[in-house]
Design a protein around this motif. Structure first.
Motif: not given
Lengths: 432, 273
Positions: B81-98
């Protein structure tokens, strides 16, 4: 012209089907009494209701039965005096009906137990009753088929109906038991199984006569008390809407009030404002939180949704809608834009307060409606001005019905724009 | 965690551990690390760590010359939310597209967790966040309806001003592990709980290379000028004002009820006479 014409289909597009359905149709002949044209309109469809053919109804009795009605004498087994009476009777082929008079079977008489002198001495002696009295009672019982009111009327000494009944049933029971080879044989007999209870019967009649002999004034007073009790009970319902699960404490309070309701001292001021729903909300939130914890990770908005749902669980759909409408009227986002923990907590509190507000509105409306019934027209002037009285329902009506959703959405939060809003706004401003 | 730093740490905290020979020290250290691991796996009851995030999309219209099927260039993302790095918490994000996209399941293994594509249609993007093992072993699903066309029909499409649709939310980790809490001690990306009294955490693990960490944040993001500012204060102010209003109404109604009750009593007593 029909659908087939419009669609340009050949008239007989399903010849095999028609061929198949034809033979049964042929067998079903046009019933009598209906003209061919009318029957054709039904298209040979089976009638909606099963009907007896008219011919059946008009069927004449078989010609070999010749029926005559004759004025004939008859005897009845119900009579012992051989009285000769006459009646009209249906005679088939000249043979009058034989057998007993058809109504003789209704001549039922009670099987009153007879006791011998030895039996009386052995089982039936009673300090309250002499043998003569008992004999008289049993005679009358037989004569009047156990119509105890009549028996009591004819009874030489003054005895109540209950006393007569008690004596009759206890004697019958004693004889039954004494004559039975074993107690098990008569255990199922109604006289043994359900003995006559004098004291209960007297109490029942006393209560009944008390109710029946009440004066109209007493009746009216009772009615008032009942109305009061009902109102108090209803007053206890709105708090339930706020409090998701009624607490034992407030439950007990409601009971106390209800119990004291029949008393004379109950007045509306005795009704305490409903206790705040904080503890129960906490309990409810706790269960929601426990469920959330099981997820191990969740979104704040999801948690808020769950808590709102839990808080709404006991409120009706209309109440929920009114809460949301009120939120919009207050210029608050239905779903917080920045759902931090603090924002969500405040949001929940606000919803709870709105519920309380709505419940109070209901209470005021109720009390005012009741107040006008109290006044009975003799108290025209009250400190409440009409404007004050109509303010609450009005503002709600404006909020719920007159302002369309579209208006609400377009409107900047908190800015009064639609004209329909002006009146309640103004009033609100003056109220604050 | 480098060997030198950890030995240094132990040297400070437990001076008795600095044995005479390097060998014995190593064996003891191994043991204490095991203990530490057990400790760190422990769950902390009744506290929660929350991570304020913003997810959404920014879409640029590519103008009239663009092809019919690639009319927009869009980026869907999950950011702090304040543009901090999420990498320390989130390992991976998977985007499921159309399903009409090539390889509709897109995996982003490192921050920033975002995905850019070109297209013409709006659809719901399912975003699954996987966390580091000490954070949470369960993934979290977010759903974002991709927005390419401006909501307001009056505003015409422009190639300069993108369509931005963002949502603020917080990822909540109830009962976090001590290890996670320890690791987040000085992380600006998370809201830390106030610890129960008397509870001490293992010393914070030193942050790795600062320059390396900076890579994951979105402070200098090329699209950062379009990011929405989410103000908690505004929201709280709004709620406080509303509550005040409602409370005033409640107070007024209570007074009214008391008044009516008083009248009823009067009427009652006068009718009883």
């Amino acid at each position: 012209m029909d659908a087939k014409d419009i669609l340009g289909l050949p008239k007989n597009s399903f010849p095999p089907l028609e061929k198949k359905s034809r033979p049964p149709k042929e067998s079903q002949r046009k019933p009598d009494g209906i003209s061919r044209e009318v029957y054709a309109l039904t298209g040979g469809l089976p009638p909606l209701m099963p009907a007896i053919e008219a011919s059946q109804l008009k069927k004449r009795p078989p010609s070999h039965e010749k029926i005559t009605w004759q004025w004939l004498p008859f005897t009845s087994s119900a009579r012992k005096d051989n009285l000769q009476l006459y009646h009209w009777v249906r005679v088939v082929n000249g043979v009058p009906p034989t057998g007993d008079y058809s109504f003789a079977k209704y001549n039922k008489s009670v099987d009153v137990i007879k006791y011998t002198d030895e039996e009386y001495d052995k089982y039936l002696t009673d300090p309250m009753w002499s043998k003569e009295e008992t004999d008289q009672l049993f005679d009358l019982c037989e004569r009047f088929d156990l119509r105890f009111v009549v028996i009591a009327d004819r009874f030489p000494s003054s005895r109540t109906v209950e006393e007569l009944k008690d004596r009759y049933y206890s004697v019958s029971r004693a004889i039954l038991i004494a004559r039975a080879p074993s107690s098990g044989d008569v255990a199922a007999h109604p006289l043994v199984k359900e003995p006559y209870n004098v004291s209960q019967e007297m109490e029942r009649k006393r209560a009944l006569s008390m109710v029946l002999s009440q004066t109209r004034q007493q009746e009216r007073r009772d009615e008032e008390v009942l109305i009061e009790a009902k109102r108090i009970a209803e007053l206890r319902i709105p708090p339930k809407v706020v409090e998701v699960s009624q607490l034992a404490a407030s439950n007990a309070g409601a009971e106390v009030t209800e119990r004291s309701a029949p008393g004379e001292t109950v007045s509306p001021s005795n009704v305490q404002p409903p206790p705040t729903g904080i503890p129960s909300t906490l309990i409810d939130n706790a269960s929601t939180l426990a469920t959330l914890r099981m997820l191990r990770v969740y979104l704040r908005t999801y948690a808020l949704e769950q808590m709102v749902q839990a808080a709404n669980a006991s409120a009706g759909l209309r109440t929920i809608k009114r809460v949301e409408q009120t939120l919009q009227d207050l210029g608050v986002n239905l779903k917080p834009r920045v759902p931090t923990k603090a924002v969500c907590a405040e949001h929940l509190e606000l919803r709870k307060e709105i519920l309380t507000w709505l419940n109070l509105q209901k209470q005021v409306q109720y009390k005012e409606a009741e107040g006008s019934s109290f006044r009975d027209g003799s108290y025209g002037e009250t400190p409440l001005t009409p404007k004050d009285r109509t303010f609450i329902p009005d503002s709600m009506n404006f909020g719920v019905e007159r302002v369309s959703k579209k208006d609400q959405k377009r409107k900047a939060p908190g800015a009064p724009s639609s004209s329909a809003h002006k009146r309640p706004r103004k009033l609100k401003a003056s109220d604050l | 965690m480098t060997n030198s730093s950890s030995s240094k740490k132990h040297g400070q905290d437990q001076p008795e551990l600095s044995g005479p020979t390097p060998k014995s020290q190593r064996t003891k250290m191994g043991k204490s690390e095991d203990n530490e691991k057990k400790n760190l796996g422990k769950k902390l009851k009744d506290v929660e760590i929350s991570v304020p995030i913003v997810y959404g999309n920014i879409a640029f219209w590519l103008g009239k010359k663009a092809s019919e099927y690639q009319s927009h260039k869009w980026t869907v993302y999950v950011r702090g939310a304040t543009n901090e790095d999420l990498g320390t918490i989130v390992k991976r994000a998977v985007f499921q597209l159309h399903s009409s996209f090539n390889n509709p399941t897109r995996v982003v293994e490192s921050p920033p967790f975002e995905l850019s594509e070109a297209g013409w249609g709006e659809f719901e993007v399912a975003i699954t966040l996987y966390f580091h093992s000490d954070v949470c072993d369960k993934p979290l699903n977010l759903y974002h309806h991709l927005k390419l066309y401006p909501e307001d029909e009056n505003s015409s499409m422009s190639t300069k001003k993108p369509v931005v649709v963002e949502f603020y939310d917080e990822i909540v980790f109830p009962d976090p592990s001590e290890a996670f809490l320890a690791r987040m001690q000085s992380n600006p990306a998370v809201n830390l709980p106030r610890l129960p009294a008397g509870h001490t955490l293992p010393p914070p693990i030193p942050v790795e290379d600062a320059s390396k960490r900076r890579k994951g944040d979105t402070k200098d993001h090329s699209l950062s000028q379009w990011f929405t500012n989410f103000s908690e204060a505004d929201e709280l102010l709004q709620l406080a004002a509303a509550r005040q209003q409602v409370q005033a109404h409640i107070a007024k109604l209570r007074r009214q009820i008391n008044l009516i009750d008083g009248q009823h009593q009067q009427l009652k007593s006068s009718s009883d006479q």
